[in-house]
Design an enzyme around this catalytic site. Structure first.
Site, mmCIF file in Angstrom:
data_model
loop_
_atom_site.group_PDB
_atom_site.id
_atom_site.type_symbol
_atom_site.label_atom_id
_atom_site.label_comp_id
_atom_site.label_asym_id
_atom_site.label_seq_id
_atom_site.Cartn_x
_atom_site.Cartn_y
_atom_site.Cartn_z
ATOM 1 N N PHE A 111 0.721 -1.514 0.250
ATOM 2 C CA PHE A 111 0.299 0.349 -0.226
ATOM 3 C C PHE A 111 0.973 1.375 0.184
ATOM 4 O O PHE A 111 0.375 1.819 -0.299
ATOM 5 C CB PHE A 111 -1.215 0.303 1.405
ATOM 6 C CG PHE A 111 -0.668 0.905 2.169
ATOM 7 C CD1 PHE A 111 -1.396 2.256 2.900
ATOM 8 C CD2 PHE A 111 -0.413 0.392 3.581
ATOM 9 C CE1 PHE A 111 -0.909 3.108 3.298
ATOM 10 C CE2 PHE A 111 0.477 1.089 4.373
ATOM 11 C CZ PHE A 111 -0.291 2.716 4.255
ATOM 12 N N LYS A 112 2.030 0.799 0.031
ATOM 13 C CA LYS A 112 3.230 2.387 0.286
ATOM 14 C C LYS A 112 2.872 3.081 -1.049
ATOM 15 O O LYS A 112 3.407 4.552 -1.238
ATOM 16 C CB LYS A 112 4.571 2.365 0.659
ATOM 17 C CG LYS A 112 4.568 1.357 2.035
ATOM 18 C CD LYS A 112 4.418 2.459 3.447
ATOM 19 C CE LYS A 112 4.766 1.634 4.749
ATOM 20 N NZ LYS A 112 3.723 0.420 4.773
ATOM 21 N N ASP A 113 2.746 2.315 -1.771
ATOM 22 C CA ASP A 113 2.491 2.976 -3.439
ATOM 23 C C ASP A 113 2.088 3.819 -3.847
ATOM 24 O O ASP A 113 2.261 4.821 -4.339
ATOM 25 C CB ASP A 113 2.539 1.517 -4.633
ATOM 26 C CG ASP A 113 3.627 0.433 -4.709
ATOM 27 O OD1 ASP A 113 5.062 1.221 -4.211
ATOM 28 O OD2 ASP A 113 3.663 -0.625 -4.568
ATOM 29 N N LEU A 116 3.792 7.065 -1.973
ATOM 30 C CA LEU A 116 5.138 7.114 -3.125
ATOM 31 C C LEU A 116 5.332 7.585 -3.970
ATOM 32 O O LEU A 116 6.194 7.326 -4.987
ATOM 33 C CB LEU A 116 6.191 5.710 -2.222
ATOM 34 C CG LEU A 116 6.153 5.954 -1.102
ATOM 35 C CD1 LEU A 116 6.830 5.049 0.290
ATOM 36 C CD2 LEU A 116 7.548 7.491 -0.127
#
Ligand SMILES: *Cc1c(COP(=O)(O)O)cnc(C)c1O
Length: 496
Positions: A111-113, A116
């Protein structure tokens, strides 16, 4: 409406959004918060007709008010493109009596994508707007996913460099392989001998060290942070909660204004804080269900009002939630302390000197939006196995923590309203934990045999992010002690 940003530990001075994004963390050690939370810009019905990119613009433009429409739209276009393997960007999948919001369709399948992939563009635009000539050095501590997602976002973005520190023995083999094979001349990856909190504490110390900042500045560098404390990370995360609600509405699963619950597997408290901001914008959310693993410092906080980090650090199968200091909680503390930065500073001071703080009764009363619980390792594994057996849907251990906690919440409250579970990683990122939860026979397989086994079981295509690292050469192999991190940074930047 113009929104500016102030520090949770400051004396009230404000910055523009682009300045706050560039700085990351406030020099006083506090986190930037918006001076006001804007309302949803349109009716939910209208919002439900928009594409992910259009919705992202509607939400983000209300927070990043010093960005021009053209600047923001260009950032959104560069971020949410074919790096994602689905046009929906964040699809919603109904299984086992819940709606799984799949936040893992980006470049690094976690989920960091979501944040980011846009942060580097927000930062370079911010630098231009503020006539910043120095090269931006992103310094990041990662518990596994942030590091790779940040590098994927920043790799070869002109005017930036990125240095990532990760706990050498605290990430999954696939997570580590993803990081140490990272390409890009401006990317650097360093393992440390301690745990994630050691890495994060050392990174924070570097940010607060004026001598180090001076040395860097003279050499033409400016530190910034890609960690979830940056408001440039937080704001893009609000979008997918609105999108999830809009999707439910569009698909006729809920009526307009009907309240839903949101369950978030939580570590640093960034993802769930975005949902909280969404609720404050007017998104009809009943409960924000905060799910922890065995490192249940947040569960204890919600049930006692005491935040106490002084406990054993437990390595679990959901490493991105193995965190004892949830940095973003400071923004909630500041809010429920009546936006009193002196009080907030006191709590955070007590956390760093005594390892804990106790909030007041009046503050506890404002936590009614939240429900906290945790799942043990056994419960997490059982949940993966049960859901796969019952529905054929495979979830990763972080998502399973959330699913297990949601089961407890339903059993305790009988609340049957529509519920969105933030699904934060692809099971392909955690094949060993996922398959061991099904059967001990997988224990002896290699990591890539496990990838193929998972594909055989589920038929879900193997993500590009995994195929790429099968044969990729290791490009980074440095390991240092936490206390040597500042020296390592200077060495990497060629200053000494
Ligand atoms: C980072 C991460 C989390 C925790 O999110 P926070 O915003 O730190 O609370 C949960 N699951 C996965 C897979 C993650 O990468």
């Amino acid at each position: 409406m113009e929104i500016s940003y102030k520090s949770t530990r400051g004396s009230g001075e404000t910055l523009t959004a682009s300045q706050a994004i560039l700085q990351g963390l406030s020099p006083d050690g506090g986190l930037f918060v918006p001076t006001q939370i804007p309302r949803l810009p349109k009716s939910l019905q209208e919002l439900s007709q928009l594409s992910y990119q259009e919705l992202a613009y509607e939400i983000m433009s209300r927070f990043l008010t010093d960005f021009t429409p053209a600047e923001l739209k260009s950032c959104i276009q560069k971020a949410y493109d074919s790096k994602f393997d689905t046009d929906a960007i964040a699809p919603l999948v109904e299984r086992d009596g819940a709606h799984y919001l799949e936040l893992f369709h980006g470049a690094t399948i976690a989920f960091k994508d979501m944040a980011l992939s846009i942060l580097p563009h927000l930062m370079t635009v911010s630098a231009k707007k503020n006539r910043e000539e120095r090269e931006i050095v992103i310094l990041t501590a990662t518990s596994g996913d942030t590091g790779k997602a940040a590098m994927a976002g920043f790799a070869d973005v002109p005017g930036t460099r990125i240095i990532v520190f990760y706990p050498k023995h605290g990430v999954s083999p696939i997570q580590e392989k993803q990081m140490v094979t990272q390409k890009g001349n401006n990317t650097h990856v360093v393992g440390i001998t301690g745990n994630f909190d050691d890495a994060q504490t050392a990174v924070k110390k570097m940010f607060h060290d004026p001598d180090l900042a001076g040395e860097l500045s003279r050499a033409g560098f400016l530190f910034s942070s890609a960690n979830s404390i940056n408001i440039g990370r937080l704001v893009p995360q609000i979008v997918y909660y609105v999108y999830a609600y809009a999707t439910l509405l569009r698909e006729g699963k809920i009526q307009e204004r009907e309240k839903i619950n949101v369950v978030v597997p939580t570590g640093n408290f960034g993802n769930i804080l975005a949902a909280y901001y969404g609720k404050q914008m007017g998104l009809p959310i009943e409960k924000l269900i905060c799910a922890s693993n065995d490192n249940k410092v947040l569960y204890d906080f919600f049930s006692t009002g005491i935040y106490d980090r002084d406990r054993e650090f437990i390595l679990t199968t959901s490493p991105s939630m193995d965190i004892l200091i949830s940095s973003n909680l400071e923004r909630l503390i500041y809010k429920i302390a009546g936006e009193d930065s002196a009080k907030c500073r006191e709590f955070m001071g007590s956390l760093s000197t005594e390892g804990k703080y106790t909030i007041t009764a009046a503050m506890r009363e404002q936590l009614g939006d939240f429900y906290g619980d945790f799942a043990t390792e056994a419960e997490t594994a059982q949940t993966i196995a049960r859901i796969f057996r019952d529905t054929g849907y495979m979830i990763d251990p972080h998502t399973a923590v959330a699913a297990a906690v949601y089961g407890k919440y339903k059993a305790q409250t009988g609340d049957g309203r529509a519920t969105v579970i933030a699904s934060t990683a692809s099971p392909y990122k955690f094949t060993r934990s996922v398959l061991s939860a099904l059967d001990a026979k997988y224990d002896s397989m290699t990591d890539f045999e496990l990838v193929d086994a998972l594909h055989g079981l589920t038929g879900v295509p193997i993500p590009r992010a995994i195929e790429e690292i099968r044969t990729a050469p290791i490009l980074h192999d440095r390991v240092v002690d936490a206390e040597d991190m500042p020296g390592t940074v200077l060495d990497i930047l060629g200053i000494s």
